[in-house]
Design a protein around this motif. Structure first.
Motif, PDB file in Angstrom:
ATOM      1  N   SER A 239      31.674 -28.030  65.266  1.00  0.00           N
ATOM      2  CA  SER A 239      31.724 -26.545  66.273  1.00  0.00           C
ATOM      3  C   SER A 239      30.450 -26.706  67.200  1.00  0.00           C
ATOM      4  N   ASP A 240      29.451 -27.932  67.218  1.00  0.00           N
ATOM      5  CA  ASP A 240      28.659 -27.735  68.319  1.00  0.00           C
ATOM      6  C   ASP A 240      28.811 -29.077  68.827  1.00  0.00           C
ATOM      7  N   THR A 294      28.389 -26.866  62.169  1.00  0.00           N
ATOM      8  CA  THR A 294      27.592 -27.180  62.534  1.00  0.00           C
ATOM      9  C   THR A 294      27.881 -28.978  62.159  1.00  0.00           C
TER      10      THR A 294
END
Length: 408
Positions: A239-240, A294
């Motif tokens: 997600s990051d 993440t």
């Protein structure tokens, strides 16, 4: 610390690009004194980046000594003869034709120094192509590697010159074997190694795997590596915006990943065969699970579950990783006004410190020193340099062209 296992051995390297210089780099890391003999134009890798040395030269020539000689001259050949007579190993990757023109053969070396180990890394070993020149991508293309590595459908080289480095490593194995053999075993001391034959050996697993699958399926099969067809095996984005590489070889790997990622157990996906039949659904499931977390959070859960994984790192971040730094697995040095860190041979019990920690040499930096070592007097050295048979370095040369300043 004890010296490297090859301390006291002298290696003459007549190499360009990667295969022979990489082999000599390993020998240097093992403690050998490596003399890099270069023509007045220098090793090709000295001029590949803004007119100056490339990463190949800096990484694989550190700690060596450079003698710059014109081997086309009689004086240059006389110097080479003396250097051979004081060496334990001669290593080169000249083309067969260039080696003949320079008279660089096992017979000549063995006559000048009985018991010497001679290693010639060629494009091809014995066979109809043995006089041909080959390079790393040619070995990839000829041994099946390039066929399955495609960019926009076009067969493409891998990028790193791994076949050159494998050939260099195989050369070191052969050289060490020759040093261990009886002194009168000339067959072991006259080493010829083909880049193509190296590529064949490296590709053995894939070539045999294709044969196996072709016979099991009853039709020609081109897929060389089974891992790449396993759903959930590969790189996925978190997600990051970081990339994580997952190893998903077995059903147990899949079960561990599902537990770590919070994916409910599904009996219809319990076996690899079932997951392959539903490849698209499995890939989407893995992508969604990775994308929802993440990198740090997911990596922590995967580590706890025993799932093989790592971050896909760009080259500028590799040596920042704790595993690379603790303990430090590279040597730091300055060269031509810049700071570098080059990874070391991962055999600390066999390697040496000292010469191997020095930066790479300037072209001809040690010419005068080496001429004096093999018996030339100061006047003779001046004459050889004046006649162009030998060259020394200019410490004031700017190695790289600097980018022009932007207009204000």
């Amino acid at each position: 610390m004890a010296p490297g296992i090859l301390a006291g051995r002298t290696v003459l390297e007549l190499g360009s690009m990667i295969a022979a210089p990489f082999a000599a780099h390993i020998l240097s890391q093992l403690g050998a004194d490596v003399i890099k003999i270069e023509p007045p134009s220098g090793d090709t890798t000295r001029k590949l980046v803004r007119g100056g040395p490339s990463g190949t030269y800096i990484a694989y020539s550190r700690g060596k000594k450079s003698a710059c000689l014109d081997l086309r001259s009689d004086e240059g050949q006389e110097i080479l003869e003396r250097l051979i007579a004081n060496a334990d190993i001669v290593l080169h990757n000249l083309s067969p034709g260039a080696a003949r023109r320079l008279g660089l053969s096992y017979e000549r070396c063995a006559k000048a120094r009985p018991g010497i180990v001679y290693c010639h890394i060629k494009g091809y070993g014995p066979g109809p192509l043995e006089e041909e020149v080959a390079s790393n991508p040619i070995a990839e293309a000829a041994t099946g590697v390039m066929y399955s590595n495609r960019v926009d459908g076009r067969p493409s080289r891998l990028g790193p010159s791994y076949h050159d480095q494998f050939a260099g490593s195989y050369a070191v194995i052969a050289i060490l074997s020759a040093l261990l053999a009886d002194e009168d075993d000339a067959a072991r001391r006259n080493i010829e190694l083909g880049l193509y034959e190296t590529g064949l050996h490296v590709a053995a697993r894939d070539l045999v795997g294709v044969q196996l699958k072709s016979q099991l399926l009853g039709r020609p099969e081109q897929e060389p590596s089974p891992e790449f067809s396993i759903p959930g095996y590969g790189a996925y984005e978190t997600s990051d915006g970081r990339w994580i590489y997952l190893v998903m070889l077995t059903d147990e790997h899949w079960n561990r990943f599902c537990r770590a990622a919070g994916i409910a157990s599904d009996p219809d996906l319990a076996s690899l065969r079932q997951r392959r039949r539903q490849r698209e659904a499995v890939e989407e499931m893995v992508r969604d699970a990775v994308r929802s977390a993440t990198y740090d959070a997911l990596a922590q859960r995967l580590t706890a579950a025993g799932v093989g994984h790592t971050e896909v790192l760009s080259a500028d971040r590799v040596l920042e990783a704790p595993q690379a730094r603790e303990p430090k697995k590279y040597t730091e040095f300055d060269f031509a006004g810049y700071a570098f860190a080059a990874p070391d041979l991962p055999l600390p019990a066999a390697t040496a410190h000292g010469e191997a920690e020095l930066p790479p040499p300037l072209l001809g930096e040690h010419t005068r020193e080496l001429l004096a070592r093999i018996g030339y007097g100061a006047g003779d050295i001046e004459a050889l340099v004046a006649h162009g048979a030998a060259h020394d370095s200019d410490p004031h040369d700017e190695l790289w062209a600097r980018p022009a300043k932007a207009a204000e």
